[in-house]
Design a protein around this motif. Structure first.
Motif, PDB file in Angstrom:
ATOM      1  N   VAL A  83     -12.715  22.212   4.035  1.00 19.37           N
ATOM      2  CA  VAL A  83     -11.564  22.485   3.163  1.00 19.37           C
ATOM      3  C   VAL A  83     -10.620  21.077   3.356  1.00 19.37           C
ATOM      4  CG1 VAL A  83     -10.664  23.723   2.001  1.00 19.37           C
ATOM      5  CG2 VAL A  83     -11.506  24.191   3.130  1.00 19.37           C
ATOM      6  N   GLY A  84      -9.812  20.515   1.914  1.00 21.10           N
ATOM      7  CA  GLY A  84      -9.014  18.735   2.088  1.00 21.10           C
ATOM      8  C   GLY A  84      -7.764  19.414   1.435  1.00 21.10           C
ATOM      9  N   CYS A  85      -6.850  18.314   1.885  1.00 19.35           N
ATOM     10  CA  CYS A  85      -5.244  18.722   1.443  1.00 19.35           C
ATOM     11  C   CYS A  85      -5.645  18.350  -0.133  1.00 19.35           C
ATOM     12  CB  CYS A  85      -4.819  18.413   1.937  1.00 19.35           C
ATOM     13  SG  CYS A  85      -5.182  17.984   3.724  1.00 19.35           S
ATOM     14  N   SER A  86      -4.443  19.374  -0.410  1.00 15.90           N
ATOM     15  CA  SER A  86      -4.156  19.057  -2.177  1.00 15.90           C
ATOM     16  C   SER A  86      -2.267  19.446  -2.512  1.00 15.90           C
ATOM     17  CB  SER A  86      -4.991  19.824  -3.394  1.00 15.90           C
ATOM     18  OG  SER A  86      -4.302  21.744  -2.114  1.00 15.90           O
ATOM     19  N   GLU A 123     -22.134  42.665  -0.426  1.00 19.65           N
ATOM     20  CA  GLU A 123     -20.648  41.652  -0.644  1.00 19.65           C
ATOM     21  C   GLU A 123     -20.935  40.962  -1.861  1.00 19.65           C
ATOM     22  OE1 GLU A 123     -17.200  39.012   1.376  1.00 19.65           O
ATOM     23  OE2 GLU A 123     -18.948  39.455   2.733  1.00 19.65           O
ATOM     24  N   PHE A 124     -19.451  41.159  -2.691  1.00 19.06           N
ATOM     25  CA  PHE A 124     -19.326  40.214  -3.893  1.00 19.06           C
ATOM     26  C   PHE A 124     -18.911  39.444  -4.168  1.00 19.06           C
ATOM     27  CE2 PHE A 124     -21.102  44.548  -5.857  1.00 19.06           C
ATOM     28  CZ  PHE A 124     -22.355  43.472  -6.355  1.00 19.06           C
ATOM     29  N   THR A 125     -19.094  38.065  -4.212  1.00 18.83           N
ATOM     30  CA  THR A 125     -18.115  36.841  -4.021  1.00 18.83           C
ATOM     31  C   THR A 125     -18.136  36.827  -5.697  1.00 18.83           C
ATOM     32  OG1 THR A 125     -19.548  34.618  -4.811  1.00 18.83           O
ATOM     33  CG2 THR A 125     -18.446  35.387  -2.847  1.00 18.83           C
ATOM     34  N   ASP A 126     -17.276  35.751  -6.903  1.00 20.53           N
ATOM     35  CA  ASP A 126     -17.080  36.128  -7.920  1.00 20.53           C
ATOM     36  C   ASP A 126     -18.184  35.260  -9.020  1.00 20.53           C
ATOM     37  OD1 ASP A 126     -14.914  35.704  -7.813  1.00 20.53           O
ATOM     38  OD2 ASP A 126     -13.741  33.676  -7.993  1.00 20.53           O
ATOM     39  N   ASP A 127     -19.507  34.325  -7.855  1.00 20.50           N
ATOM     40  CA  ASP A 127     -20.789  34.456  -8.985  1.00 20.50           C
ATOM     41  C   ASP A 127     -22.359  35.403  -8.201  1.00 20.50           C
ATOM     42  OD1 ASP A 127     -20.704  31.928  -7.038  1.00 20.50           O
ATOM     43  OD2 ASP A 127     -20.618  30.862  -8.191  1.00 20.50           O
ATOM     44  N   ARG A 128     -21.853  35.486  -6.612  1.00 23.71           N
ATOM     45  CA  ARG A 128     -23.076  35.239  -5.922  1.00 23.71           C
ATOM     46  C   ARG A 128     -22.692  36.996  -5.286  1.00 23.71           C
ATOM     47  NH1 ARG A 128     -23.982  30.890  -7.111  1.00 23.71           N
ATOM     48  NH2 ARG A 128     -24.917  29.116  -6.639  1.00 23.71           N
ATOM     49  N   PHE A 129     -24.401  37.286  -4.335  1.00 22.59           N
ATOM     50  CA  PHE A 129     -23.642  39.119  -3.877  1.00 22.59           C
ATOM     51  C   PHE A 129     -24.673  38.703  -3.034  1.00 22.59           C
ATOM     52  CE2 PHE A 129     -28.367  38.876  -6.090  1.00 22.59           C
ATOM     53  CZ  PHE A 129     -29.132  39.717  -4.420  1.00 22.59           C
ATOM     54  N   ALA A 130     -24.324  39.444  -1.717  1.00 21.13           N
ATOM     55  CA  ALA A 130     -25.420  39.768  -0.530  1.00 21.13           C
ATOM     56  C   ALA A 130     -25.736  41.099   0.236  1.00 21.13           C
ATOM     57  CB  ALA A 130     -24.669  38.840   0.659  1.00 21.13           C
ATOM     58  N   ASN A 142      -5.928  25.269  -0.375  1.00 21.74           N
ATOM     59  CA  ASN A 142      -7.016  24.996   0.005  1.00 21.74           C
ATOM     60  C   ASN A 142      -8.020  26.342   0.069  1.00 21.74           C
ATOM     61  OD1 ASN A 142      -5.986  22.184   0.571  1.00 21.74           O
ATOM     62  ND2 ASN A 142      -5.568  22.192   2.821  1.00 21.74           N
ATOM     63  N   PHE A 143      -7.793  27.061   0.572  1.00 22.44           N
ATOM     64  CA  PHE A 143      -7.938  28.961   0.180  1.00 22.44           C
ATOM     65  C   PHE A 143      -8.415  28.542  -0.399  1.00 22.44           C
ATOM     66  CE2 PHE A 143      -7.686  32.988   3.042  1.00 22.44           C
ATOM     67  CZ  PHE A 143      -8.310  33.564   2.653  1.00 22.44           C
ATOM     68  N   ALA A 144      -7.845  28.465  -1.780  1.00 21.71           N
ATOM     69  CA  ALA A 144      -8.555  28.944  -2.988  1.00 21.71           C
ATOM     70  C   ALA A 144      -9.592  28.070  -3.473  1.00 21.71           C
ATOM     71  CB  ALA A 144      -7.748  29.322  -4.420  1.00 21.71           C
ATOM     72  N   LYS A 145      -9.321  26.785  -3.107  1.00 27.08           N
ATOM     73  CA  LYS A 145     -10.547  25.834  -3.435  1.00 27.08           C
ATOM     74  C   LYS A 145     -11.514  25.797  -2.444  1.00 27.08           C
ATOM     75  CE  LYS A 145      -7.802  22.020  -4.524  1.00 27.08           C
ATOM     76  NZ  LYS A 145      -6.669  22.663  -5.046  1.00 27.08           N
ATOM     77  N   LEU A 146     -11.906  26.979  -1.105  1.00 24.24           N
ATOM     78  CA  LEU A 146     -12.204  27.125  -0.029  1.00 24.24           C
ATOM     79  C   LEU A 146     -13.692  27.458  -0.439  1.00 24.24           C
ATOM     80  CD1 LEU A 146     -14.049  26.592   2.122  1.00 24.24           C
ATOM     81  CD2 LEU A 146     -12.552  27.872   3.588  1.00 24.24           C
ATOM     82  N   VAL A 147     -13.005  29.415  -1.250  1.00 25.07           N
ATOM     83  CA  VAL A 147     -13.576  30.131  -1.521  1.00 25.07           C
ATOM     84  C   VAL A 147     -14.434  29.846  -3.090  1.00 25.07           C
ATOM     85  CG1 VAL A 147     -13.703  32.762  -2.852  1.00 25.07           C
ATOM     86  CG2 VAL A 147     -12.262  31.554  -0.419  1.00 25.07           C
ATOM     87  N   ASN A 148     -15.422  29.751  -2.665  1.00 27.83           N
ATOM     88  CA  ASN A 148     -16.507  29.375  -3.659  1.00 27.83           C
ATOM     89  C   ASN A 148     -17.994  29.220  -2.973  1.00 27.83           C
ATOM     90  OD1 ASN A 148     -15.105  28.255  -6.381  1.00 27.83           O
ATOM     91  ND2 ASN A 148     -13.517  27.196  -5.448  1.00 27.83           N
ATOM     92  N   TYR A 205     -12.627  37.281   1.798  1.00 26.52           N
ATOM     93  CA  TYR A 205     -12.540  38.618   2.679  1.00 26.52           C
ATOM     94  C   TYR A 205     -13.868  37.957   4.291  1.00 26.52           C
ATOM     95  CZ  TYR A 205     -11.605  41.724  -1.193  1.00 26.52           C
ATOM     96  OH  TYR A 205     -10.614  41.867  -1.910  1.00 26.52           O
ATOM     97  N   GLY A 206     -13.314  37.091   4.910  1.00 30.04           N
ATOM     98  CA  GLY A 206     -13.830  36.620   6.036  1.00 30.04           C
ATOM     99  C   GLY A 206     -15.657  35.882   6.171  1.00 30.04           C
ATOM    100  N   SER A 207     -16.178  36.064   5.328  1.00 26.75           N
ATOM    101  CA  SER A 207     -17.443  35.841   5.282  1.00 26.75           C
ATOM    102  C   SER A 207     -17.916  34.354   5.334  1.00 26.75           C
ATOM    103  CB  SER A 207     -18.587  37.047   4.233  1.00 26.75           C
ATOM    104  OG  SER A 207     -18.459  38.039   4.899  1.00 26.75           O
ATOM    105  N   TYR A 208     -19.257  33.622   5.133  1.00 29.11           N
ATOM    106  CA  TYR A 208     -19.261  32.844   5.411  1.00 29.11           C
ATOM    107  C   TYR A 208     -21.137  32.724   5.089  1.00 29.11           C
ATOM    108  CZ  TYR A 208     -21.765  28.544   7.683  1.00 29.11           C
ATOM    109  OH  TYR A 208     -22.970  28.051   7.941  1.00 29.11           O
ATOM    110  N   ILE A 209     -21.432  32.545   4.179  1.00 27.93           N
ATOM    111  CA  ILE A 209     -23.214  32.766   3.701  1.00 27.93           C
ATOM    112  C   ILE A 209     -24.013  31.724   3.524  1.00 27.93           C
ATOM    113  CG2 ILE A 209     -24.755  33.882   2.478  1.00 27.93           C
ATOM    114  CD1 ILE A 209     -22.694  36.112   1.170  1.00 27.93           C
ATOM    115  N   PHE A 210     -24.737  31.405   4.329  1.00 27.04           N
ATOM    116  CA  PHE A 210     -25.082  29.675   4.149  1.00 27.04           C
ATOM    117  C   PHE A 210     -26.801  30.150   4.226  1.00 27.04           C
ATOM    118  CE2 PHE A 210     -28.405  26.858   7.150  1.00 27.04           C
ATOM    119  CZ  PHE A 210     -27.833  25.851   7.275  1.00 27.04           C
ATOM    120  N   THR A 211     -26.967  29.643   3.450  1.00 27.68           N
ATOM    121  CA  THR A 211     -28.962  29.495   2.751  1.00 27.68           C
ATOM    122  C   THR A 211     -29.502  28.517   2.695  1.00 27.68           C
ATOM    123  OG1 THR A 211     -28.406  29.369   0.746  1.00 27.68           O
ATOM    124  CG2 THR A 211     -28.134  31.826   1.607  1.00 27.68           C
ATOM    125  N   THR A 212     -30.678  28.632   2.932  1.00 26.30           N
ATOM    126  CA  THR A 212     -32.014  27.992   2.255  1.00 26.30           C
ATOM    127  C   THR A 212     -32.557  27.465   1.302  1.00 26.30           C
ATOM    128  OG1 THR A 212     -33.657  27.557   4.342  1.00 26.30           O
ATOM    129  CG2 THR A 212     -31.544  25.759   4.778  1.00 26.30           C
TER     130      THR A 212
END
Length: 316
Positions: free
Chosen positions: A16-19, A77-84, A189-195, A243-250
């Motif tokens: 994430v960067g600065c804004s 878990e649900f984000t705005d546009d994904r689930f796991a 930065n927090f809001a930008k990261l959560v995507n 909620y602190g989850s980081y989901i990495f997929t290929t």
């Protein structure tokens, strides 16, 4: 559904960067305590209600024997546009994970009839499950959900270890958000990261490219030989939740998920210019906009510094 793999050199690709914003009254970025009956809510309201990390437990937790395996539905878990979805399979080293997009299906009244979960299977965006009767309540500052889920899995889909056997009624408790979520504003930065983000470029101190990273998945580290019939990735996606989850997929060229890795993230400093992944890897933030971010990981091996830089575009 895919099994989590812990052997990944690429798990640390986040940034994430600065804004800045001239608005003196910034708006809070997240609605963390939404409750209600989803069937009485519009899609916009329902998305806030289901958003979060939900742990299935108590009397609703089921252990089902299917296809010679013991399977337990442990969380979603649900984000705005994904689930796991996480499934505990006896004998597996880690949880099995289903990951994809979801759709809020509306009834004639404009409210949500169901939450439909999709995963790419053999190049088709397939509806693997439907959630209905979702009710979220608050008691003693804790949020709890009840819902019915019906799994719809093709019989020949080998990556789902438990078939449709875990369909039924469940209750789940909502996990606490990661530190900083409650006070995050829309321009933070927090809001930008959560995507959800897609990798578009990669470089390292040895001159490798993103194509090299994809090829890495099909190379035996010990022998240097290529695996037979290996499904080479064609894309990398990273999704962050409040909620602190980081989901990495290929995924391969048809969009089917090859690998899923779920871990934790948090900011490593008050300025939100560093991210800590799984309590180990510290990532330095290079850039962030609403559509792009860049991150660098630096590590020292035998006295020499090795660096990796990933560039991502927002996925949606």
């Amino acid at each position: 559904m895919k099994k989590i793999y812990s052997l990944l050199l690429l798990v640390s690709l986040i940034a994430v960067g600065c804004s800045s914003n001239d608005d003196d009254t910034p708006t809070e970025a997240f609605t963390l305590q939404a409750t209600g009956t989803v069937a009485d809510q519009t899609p916009e309201e329902a998305r806030k209600t289901i958003n979060g990390k939900w742990t299935v437990g108590g009397s609703s937790s089921k252990s089902i024997a299917a296809k010679g395996l013991n399977c337990t539905f442990v969380g979603i878990e649900f984000t705005d546009d994904r689930f796991a979805i996480a499934i505990d399979v006896a004998g597996y080293d880690d949880y099995a994970i289903a990951y994809g997009t979801y759709e809020l299906t509306e009834g004639s009244d404009g409210n949500v009839d169901s939450v439909d979960l999709y995963e790419s299977i053999n190049g088709t965006n397939y509806k693997i499950a439907t959630l209905t009767d979702i009710v979220v309540t608050e008691s003693g500052n804790e949020l709890n959900a009840s819902f019915e889920v019906v799994f719809n899995i093709p019989d020949d889909y080998e990556d789902w270890p438990c078939g449709a056997s875990l369909s039924g009624d469940y209750t789940a408790s909502k996990e606490e958000p990661v530190n900083g979520a409650e006070n995050a504003t829309e321009d933070s930065n927090f809001a930008k990261l959560v995507n959800t983000w897609s990798a578009v470029a990669y470089t390292n101190s040895e001159g490798a490219t993103l194509a090299d990273i994809y090829n890495y998945y099909c190379i035996d580290e010990e022998t240097g030989e290529e695996y037979e019939n290996c499904d080479t990735p064609a894309s990398i996606e990273v999704s962050f939740s409040a909620y602190g989850s980081y989901i990495f997929t290929t995924a391969n060229r048809s969009g089917e998920t090859i690998e899923v890795y779920v871990d934790s993230w948090e900011f490593n400093n008050a300025d939100q210019t560093e991210i800590l992944i799984d309590g180990e890897d510290v990532l330095t933030i290079d850039e962030l906009t609403n559509t792009r971010f860049v991150v660098t990981l630096s590590e020292v091996y035998e006295g020499e510094t090795f660096t990796e830089t990933f560039t991502f575009n927002r996925a949606n």
